[in-house]
Design a protein around this motif. Structure first.
Motif, PDB file in Angstrom:
ATOM      1  N   THR A 104      45.486 -10.472 -10.127  1.00  0.00           N
ATOM      2  CA  THR A 104      45.512  -9.289 -10.145  1.00  0.00           C
ATOM      3  C   THR A 104      43.810  -8.804 -10.038  1.00  0.00           C
ATOM      4  O   THR A 104      43.213  -9.450  -9.356  1.00  0.00           O
ATOM      5  CB  THR A 104      46.038  -8.602 -11.175  1.00  0.00           C
ATOM      6  OG1 THR A 104      45.839  -7.231 -11.412  1.00  0.00           O
ATOM      7  CG2 THR A 104      45.508  -9.361 -12.744  1.00  0.00           C
ATOM      8  N   GLY A 105      43.757  -7.593 -10.282  1.00  0.00           N
ATOM      9  CA  GLY A 105      42.152  -7.160 -10.185  1.00  0.00           C
ATOM     10  C   GLY A 105      42.138  -5.912 -11.012  1.00  0.00           C
ATOM     11  O   GLY A 105      42.608  -5.746 -11.965  1.00  0.00           O
ATOM     12  N   GLY A 106      41.267  -5.199 -10.402  1.00  0.00           N
ATOM     13  CA  GLY A 106      40.869  -4.716  -9.211  1.00  0.00           C
ATOM     14  C   GLY A 106      41.978  -4.713  -8.147  1.00  0.00           C
ATOM     15  O   GLY A 106      43.041  -5.309  -8.585  1.00  0.00           O
ATOM     16  N   THR A 134      49.603  -5.862  -6.768  1.00  0.00           N
ATOM     17  CA  THR A 134      48.868  -5.314  -5.691  1.00  0.00           C
ATOM     18  C   THR A 134      49.043  -3.791  -5.522  1.00  0.00           C
ATOM     19  O   THR A 134      50.135  -3.213  -6.224  1.00  0.00           O
ATOM     20  CB  THR A 134      49.001  -5.869  -4.536  1.00  0.00           C
ATOM     21  OG1 THR A 134      48.314  -5.276  -3.340  1.00  0.00           O
ATOM     22  CG2 THR A 134      50.518  -5.951  -3.976  1.00  0.00           C
ATOM     23  N   ASN A 135      47.996  -3.002  -5.421  1.00  0.00           N
ATOM     24  CA  ASN A 135      48.396  -1.629  -4.976  1.00  0.00           C
ATOM     25  C   ASN A 135      49.033  -1.458  -3.626  1.00  0.00           C
ATOM     26  O   ASN A 135      49.447  -0.303  -3.239  1.00  0.00           O
ATOM     27  CB  ASN A 135      47.102  -0.678  -5.042  1.00  0.00           C
ATOM     28  CG  ASN A 135      46.197  -1.299  -3.975  1.00  0.00           C
ATOM     29  OD1 ASN A 135      46.281  -1.743  -2.861  1.00  0.00           O
ATOM     30  ND2 ASN A 135      44.829  -1.064  -4.337  1.00  0.00           N
ATOM     31  N   VAL A 197      53.084   4.267 -13.361  1.00  0.00           N
ATOM     32  CA  VAL A 197      52.439   4.833 -14.651  1.00  0.00           C
ATOM     33  C   VAL A 197      53.011   6.064 -14.853  1.00  0.00           C
ATOM     34  O   VAL A 197      52.810   6.921 -13.766  1.00  0.00           O
ATOM     35  CB  VAL A 197      50.808   4.591 -14.375  1.00  0.00           C
ATOM     36  CG1 VAL A 197      50.034   5.037 -15.570  1.00  0.00           C
ATOM     37  CG2 VAL A 197      50.389   3.129 -14.271  1.00  0.00           C
ATOM     38  N   GLU A 225      54.083   3.312 -19.670  1.00  0.00           N
ATOM     39  CA  GLU A 225      53.459   4.320 -20.534  1.00  0.00           C
ATOM     40  C   GLU A 225      51.840   4.246 -20.202  1.00  0.00           C
ATOM     41  O   GLU A 225      51.408   3.059 -20.405  1.00  0.00           O
ATOM     42  CB  GLU A 225      53.626   4.027 -21.793  1.00  0.00           C
ATOM     43  CG  GLU A 225      54.984   4.378 -22.437  1.00  0.00           C
ATOM     44  CD  GLU A 225      55.358   4.192 -23.975  1.00  0.00           C
ATOM     45  OE1 GLU A 225      56.484   4.542 -24.370  1.00  0.00           O
ATOM     46  OE2 GLU A 225      54.282   3.703 -24.459  1.00  0.00           O
ATOM     47  N   MET A 227      48.077   4.331 -20.785  1.00  0.00           N
ATOM     48  CA  MET A 227      47.535   3.760 -21.875  1.00  0.00           C
ATOM     49  C   MET A 227      45.965   4.066 -21.933  1.00  0.00           C
ATOM     50  O   MET A 227      45.348   4.422 -20.750  1.00  0.00           O
ATOM     51  CB  MET A 227      47.269   2.121 -21.821  1.00  0.00           C
ATOM     52  CG  MET A 227      48.668   1.404 -22.077  1.00  0.00           C
ATOM     53  SD  MET A 227      48.624  -0.264 -22.171  1.00  0.00           S
ATOM     54  CE  MET A 227      48.552  -0.571 -20.455  1.00  0.00           C
TER      55      MET A 227
HETATM   56  N1  SAM Z   1      45.089  -3.070  -8.088  1.00  0.00           N
HETATM   57  C1  SAM Z   1      46.369  -3.513  -8.502  1.00  0.00           C
HETATM   58  C2  SAM Z   1      47.456  -2.646  -8.654  1.00  0.00           C
HETATM   59  O1  SAM Z   1      47.157  -1.262  -8.879  1.00  0.00           O
HETATM   60  O2  SAM Z   1      48.429  -2.970  -8.961  1.00  0.00           O
HETATM   61  C3  SAM Z   1      46.142  -4.483  -9.790  1.00  0.00           C
HETATM   62  C4  SAM Z   1      45.224  -4.104 -10.814  1.00  0.00           C
HETATM   63  S1  SAM Z   1      45.950  -2.917 -11.933  1.00  0.00           S
HETATM   64  C5  SAM Z   1      44.484  -2.548 -12.935  1.00  0.00           C
HETATM   65  C6  SAM Z   1      47.380  -3.434 -12.519  1.00  0.00           C
HETATM   66  C7  SAM Z   1      48.301  -2.578 -13.489  1.00  0.00           C
HETATM   67  O3  SAM Z   1      47.387  -1.704 -14.233  1.00  0.00           O
HETATM   68  C8  SAM Z   1      48.793  -1.589 -12.405  1.00  0.00           C
HETATM   69  O4  SAM Z   1      50.398  -1.659 -12.215  1.00  0.00           O
HETATM   70  C9  SAM Z   1      48.292  -0.226 -12.897  1.00  0.00           C
HETATM   71  O5  SAM Z   1      49.224   0.981 -12.547  1.00  0.00           O
HETATM   72  C10 SAM Z   1      48.147  -0.602 -14.231  1.00  0.00           C
HETATM   73  N2  SAM Z   1      47.226   0.281 -14.994  1.00  0.00           N
HETATM   74  C11 SAM Z   1      45.975   0.756 -14.797  1.00  0.00           C
HETATM   75  N3  SAM Z   1      45.428   1.558 -15.664  1.00  0.00           N
HETATM   76  C12 SAM Z   1      46.408   1.730 -16.522  1.00  0.00           C
HETATM   77  C13 SAM Z   1      46.507   2.641 -17.650  1.00  0.00           C
HETATM   78  N4  SAM Z   1      45.591   3.280 -18.186  1.00  0.00           N
HETATM   79  N5  SAM Z   1      47.676   2.807 -18.305  1.00  0.00           N
HETATM   80  C14 SAM Z   1      48.823   2.027 -17.830  1.00  0.00           C
HETATM   81  N6  SAM Z   1      49.045   1.223 -16.738  1.00  0.00           N
HETATM   82  C15 SAM Z   1      47.419   1.029 -16.161  1.00  0.00           C
END
Ligand code: SAM
Ligand code: SF4
Length: 371
Positions: A104-106, A134-135, A197, A225, A227
């Motif tokens: 995952t990442g970023g 991934t996005n 989200v 949810e 966060m």
């Molecule tokens: N860039 C990739 C992606 O967006 O799928 C991987 C990293 S991202 C940080 C991993 C997951 O964390 C994603 O599914 C994202 O929607 C979720 N995410 C990030 N910030 C969040 C938040 N404040 N509350 C809930 N989920 C969150």
């Protein structure tokens, strides 16, 4: 196993440490924390950089929305663990019983050399699965090679089906790229989970469209949810909507029957969703705030700056990069991984923090921790 209490932390001295005299990494006891949870799932954040700037993930100051991947307050390349270091950590954790890995990442796909890295990982004995979150922006480009390298499960984050809203949420006009990536992955036969989200006033008018998507495509649609994570989170109580509220919206379109076995679904509570036209799909809810799942948590995270983090929502971390770069032996690294697991917090305080209208429950940023 002996218990030792030092400064409020419990250390368990296990047999594998007492008889540790060689550099062999044969597991003698499973990776278990002091609350008897077996830890079998490692999440690696490969980079904190990203080609999107999601409002819920990055603090505003990092959201230079006119930039591509590079600007903002991101880690320097030398601060990231090298692929060699990452492979070493994965090899050691796998030797101790970890069998599932998520990249995952970023955005993991923006890190150069990721395909070769996945190839190296796929050659490790004992690793049953490599999954990716991934996005989706680069998915159309990478899907075929990812599949060829053995990746079969991907989670794609997509919070809207509207191109203009996608720009508002992510800062970039890449909806079509993500959609094309999803279709490419679907045609190759990947098992796909869509992470949405849930944000009141932002995408709650689309939850039913997402549920319909689960009937039209073989995507498991999972509502998460929102966060309050990170020191400068954009989280607000007004934007929070609970999984129960989303469920009510979905049931207007059909029925939800819980999966008989929720095994392997992680924190998501999964349902078979039957639309009024009789078609079936899978819809799930990840509800860290309204219904936490800490008692079943089997995860360990490695942040993009090389810190081991036993709980997404606790800033207690072990600096593995320091150990890796200062001559730690395999045995010492394993010991450190085991201690981190042992001290995994019993649970998080997200619900209490939210009730107290706190906007932050930990200071680590999502893009560094990896979600
Ligand atoms: N860039 C990739 C992606 O967006 O799928 C991987 C990293 S991202 C940080 C991993 C997951 O964390 C994603 O599914 C994202 O929607 C979720 N995410 C990030 N910030 C969040 C938040 N404040 N509350 C809930 N989920 C969150
Ligand atoms: Fe990037 Fe993923 Fe964070 Fe969005 S959620 S900014 S895509 S890391």
């Amino acid at each position: 196993m002996k218990r030792l209490k030092v400064n409020g932390f419990t250390f368990m001295i296990t047999m594998h440490l007492q008889c540790a005299v060689t550099e062999k990494t044969v597991p003698i006891s499973p990776l278990v924390d002091q609350f008897s949870r077996t830890i079998s799932y490692l999440r690696l954040s490969l980079t904190d950089r990203c080609n999107l700037r999601c409002i819920y993930c990055m603090p505003e100051e990092d959201q230079d929305r006119n930039s591509e991947v590079k600007t903002g307050r991101f880690l320097q390349h030398s601060e990231l663990l090298t692929y060699e270091e990452l492979v070493r950590v994965v090899r050691l954790t796998v030797s101790q019983g970890m069998n599932k890995l998520r990249l995952t990442g970023g955005e993991p796909l923006v890190r150069k050399g990721i395909l070769e890295f996945i190839h190296q990982l796929s050659e490790l004995d004992g690793l049953s699965e490599i999954r990716l979150t991934t996005n989706g922006v680069l998915l159309a480009e990478y899907a075929e090679t990812l599949y060829a390298r053995g990746v079969r499960h991907i989670n794609v984050s997509l919070d809207t089906l509207s191109r203009s809203k996608f720009v508002k949420i992510t800062g970039k006009d890449y909806f079509t790229k993500v959609w094309d990536g999803l279709l490419a992955a679907k045609s190759l036969g990947f098992r796909i989970k869509l992470n949405v989200v849930a944000m009141k006033g932002v995408n709650d008018d689309e939850f039913q469209d997402f549920a319909r998507l689960a009937l039209d495509h073989p995507f498991q649609v999972r509502f998460i949810e929102f966060m309050p994570v990170g020191d400068k989170s954009s989280w607000q109580m007004e934007k929070f909507i609970s999984a129960e509220e989303i469920k009510l919206l979905v049931t207007e379109l059909g029925s939800l029957a819980p999966f008989a076995r929720n095994h392997g679904e992680g924190p998501a509570r999964m349902y078979n969703f039957q639309g009024k036209d009789g078609r079936n799909g899978a819809v799930g809810f990840i509800s860290p705030i309204s219904h936490h799942f800490c008692d079943k948590c089997n995860r360990l995270r490695l942040t993009s700056e090389g810190k081991l983090r036993a709980c997404l929502l606790s800033d207690r971390e072990t600096d593995l990069k320091f150990l890796l770069r200062n001559g730690a032996t395999d045995r010492e690294l394993i010991e450190s991984i085991r201690q981190t697991i042992l001290n995994k917090p019993q649970g998080h305080t997200l619900q209490q923090d939210v009730m107290a209208r706190e906007r932050q429950t930990c200071s680590g940023r999502m893009s560094r921790i990896g979600g």
